[in-house]
Design a protein around this motif. Structure first.
Motif, mmCIF file in Angstrom:
data_model
loop_
_atom_site.group_PDB
_atom_site.id
_atom_site.type_symbol
_atom_site.label_atom_id
_atom_site.label_comp_id
_atom_site.label_asym_id
_atom_site.label_seq_id
_atom_site.Cartn_x
_atom_site.Cartn_y
_atom_site.Cartn_z
ATOM 1 N N PRO A 196 0.711 -4.550 12.956
ATOM 2 C CA PRO A 196 1.231 -3.745 11.840
ATOM 3 C C PRO A 196 0.498 -4.035 10.543
ATOM 4 O O PRO A 196 0.417 -3.179 9.667
ATOM 5 N N GLU A 197 -0.042 -5.243 10.447
ATOM 6 C CA GLU A 197 -0.794 -5.615 9.247
ATOM 7 C C GLU A 197 -1.963 -4.659 9.020
ATOM 8 O O GLU A 197 -2.363 -4.414 7.879
ATOM 9 N N TRP A 198 -2.548 -4.163 10.116
ATOM 10 C CA TRP A 198 -3.791 -3.402 10.023
ATOM 11 C C TRP A 198 -3.547 -1.995 9.501
ATOM 12 O O TRP A 198 -4.235 -1.521 8.601
ATOM 13 N N LEU A 199 -2.542 -1.334 10.039
ATOM 14 C CA LEU A 199 -2.257 0.006 9.542
ATOM 15 C C LEU A 199 -1.676 -0.069 8.128
ATOM 16 O O LEU A 199 -1.868 0.831 7.313
ATOM 17 N N ARG A 200 -0.984 -1.153 7.822
ATOM 18 C CA ARG A 200 -0.514 -1.353 6.448
ATOM 19 C C ARG A 200 -1.697 -1.449 5.493
ATOM 20 O O ARG A 200 -1.683 -0.869 4.398
ATOM 21 N N LEU A 201 -2.720 -2.209 5.897
ATOM 22 C CA LEU A 201 -3.911 -2.338 5.044
ATOM 23 C C LEU A 201 -4.547 -0.979 4.779
ATOM 24 O O LEU A 201 -4.927 -0.660 3.656
ATOM 25 N N ALA A 202 -4.678 -0.177 5.828
ATOM 26 C CA ALA A 202 -5.274 1.151 5.668
ATOM 27 C C ALA A 202 -4.415 2.001 4.732
ATOM 28 O O ALA A 202 -4.938 2.741 3.884
ATOM 29 N N THR A 203 -3.101 1.884 4.865
ATOM 30 C CA THR A 203 -2.191 2.644 4.003
ATOM 31 C C THR A 203 -2.341 2.213 2.548
ATOM 32 O O THR A 203 -2.398 3.052 1.635
ATOM 33 N N LEU A 204 -2.408 0.916 2.340
ATOM 34 C CA LEU A 204 -2.548 0.407 0.972
ATOM 35 C C LEU A 204 -3.876 0.821 0.375
ATOM 36 O O LEU A 204 -4.017 0.932 -0.844
ATOM 37 N N ASP A 205 -4.845 1.087 1.237
ATOM 38 C CA ASP A 205 -6.146 1.572 0.770
ATOM 39 C C ASP A 205 -6.125 3.097 0.617
ATOM 40 O O ASP A 205 -7.169 3.714 0.365
ATOM 41 N N GLY A 206 -4.973 3.698 0.807
ATOM 42 C CA GLY A 206 -4.828 5.122 0.502
ATOM 43 C C GLY A 206 -5.024 6.073 1.675
ATOM 44 O O GLY A 206 -5.040 7.296 1.483
ATOM 45 N N ALA A 207 -5.137 5.542 2.878
ATOM 46 C CA ALA A 207 -5.315 6.427 4.038
ATOM 47 C C ALA A 207 -4.140 7.383 4.158
ATOM 48 O O ALA A 207 -2.984 6.985 4.021
ATOM 49 N N GLU A 208 -4.445 8.647 4.396
ATOM 50 C CA GLU A 208 -3.411 9.670 4.601
ATOM 51 C C GLU A 208 -3.315 10.039 6.081
ATOM 52 O O GLU A 208 -2.235 10.323 6.593
ATOM 53 N N ILE A 209 -4.456 10.045 6.742
ATOM 54 C CA ILE A 209 -4.501 10.304 8.188
ATOM 55 C C ILE A 209 -5.278 9.148 8.814
ATOM 56 O O ILE A 209 -6.453 8.943 8.498
#
Lengths: 275, 275
Positions: free
Chosen positions: A157-170
């Motif tokens: 879960p840490e990994w997708l959280r990182l992408a989200t915090l970096d602004g990933a939308e898809i």
């Protein structure tokens, strides 16, 4: 891109043939063309789509590995340009130092935008590949801000959280999920994890899994496109093999992290307590 | 406890009546007795089981709030002793300073072992309750190492990860999930998130949701007990209201974090990259 614009996202669940790079890339390009013909402007292909997965050892892998400047990535980037689409696809990367990585390329009409190296390696991959040492790739594209990770990365879960915090939308995830025992009548837990990942981060997740038995390994065939609310917009039919899934996504919906009048899934994190 | 011993875990999905503390506690005690009669040695009850949820405001909440030494927790602890069971249940806590917390007690035959205060507050709870400032409770009990968190806490993967890193084998979560729109035919995303949480941490998760319409609020009724592989051992039947779910759990299975010959879901984390 208009702020509320919809984009058609496609996931191509394919059956690569182990070692047949030429044939696999041809089939991948045909899949991209088919997805583009269905209106897709973002197309996700499986992990290691050019090579297959169940290598006998490093020599067999080495015969399939290519640098990002090699023919596989060059042809995928040309397809992105030809179709005016963003293409995300897995391939075995031959890195500068000679090591091999389980990588995914993101190409858009302007060319190769990112090569991401899988950071969490599954099982025998540890004996074949060098793990990546960078966070998930997150790239501004004409269809929104797109994140890239590979297969077992999603389990953290840490990994997708990182992408989200970096602004990933898809978040796009090429995958090769080996089939494992599961309770009869249940949706594969691999798809369940995609749903939860989308939901807790309020992002879209598009994962392209594979099919096609390979050296005794079967696959889940669990490709899916999931909305930020955690419900699938499209999910592979387990009774079929290769298939094209498409769904309309609105990247702006993933920028809004509110899930109630007083809740925001990022702002509500208790960073003071997570240690 | 023998290392491979199985324990029967029960989740009681109940319908508290707003403001009827006396009646709610009586029904909770009856549910614990019923679960114990079915062999349960760990019994999970919903969030705010003594009070109901949809308070008109702080005054109505204050009339239901009690300190951990009050009658609700005392009676729940007595039930734990009487039945030789571990009981986890939510109640509105009146704290020393006069503030109110959305808390859960864990009691075992020796008495109250932990009072956990919900750290992530949902919607209007922010106007009523003070958020907790401690990590999830994790307690060694006669049925294994048990973690406690409440409802919206589960939406934060960081939280169940913390409990796992503290050694929790069975994570218990009293919940009150307000019903939200969902895609027809889909399992509620609240249950999907439980499944993923169990899977990525390789722990058991037992969540007790509620039913019973309250001031226009309906509930998911999504109670479930999930195995470390992410598949449900028991899940509430949406066609029914109050119900008792039970499942055999083997806490030792949750101590083993291996998911392939070369993978371990904790050891494989890339702490060097999570920032």
């Amino acid at each position: 891109m208009r702020d509320d614009a919809a984009v058609t996202v496609a996931v191509c669940q394919l059956a690569p043939v182990l070692g047949d790079v030429e044939g696999n890339v041809a089939r991948a390009l045909a899949a991209v063309a088919g997805a583009a013909a269905a209106g897709a402007r973002l197309v996700v292909l499986p992990e290691l789509v050019s090579s297959g997965y169940a290598f006998s050892g490093p020599d067999e892998l080495a015969r399939c590995a290519e640098p990002p400047g090699g023919p596989t990535v060059t042809r995928l980037a040309a397809a992105a340009r030809a179709h005016g689409a963003v293409v995300v696809a897995g391939f075995p990367e031959l890195a500068d130092g000679g090591e091999m990585c389980n990588s995914a390329v993101l190409a858009d009409p302007s060319g190769v935008r990112a090569v991401y190296r899988k950071a969490h390696l599954w099982d025998r991959e540890k004996a074949l590949f060098t793990a990546g040492s960078a966070p998930p790739a997150v790239v501004d594209t004409g269809v929104g801000r797109v994140g890239v990770m590979v297969c077992y990365d999603l389990r953290f879960p840490e990994w997708l959280r990182l992408a989200t915090l970096d602004g990933a939308e898809i978040v796009c995830a090429p995958a090769n999920w080996p089939a494992e025992p599961r309770t009869a009548g249940e949706r594969p837990v691999e798809v369940v994890r995609l749903q939860a990942s989308a939901s807790v981060n309020h992002v879209y997740v598009a994962a392209a899994d594979r099919v096609g038995r390979e050296r005794g390994v079967d696959w889940v065939g669990g490709s899916a496109i999931v909305a930020p609310d955690g419900y699938p917009l499209a999910v592979a039919d387990p009774a079929r093999g290769e298939q094209l899934l498409t769904a309309e996504c609105r990247p702006a919906a993933a920028r809004d992290k509110r899930v109630s009048p007083h809740n925001d899934v990022l702002a509500d994190r208790r960073l003071d307590l997570y240690g």
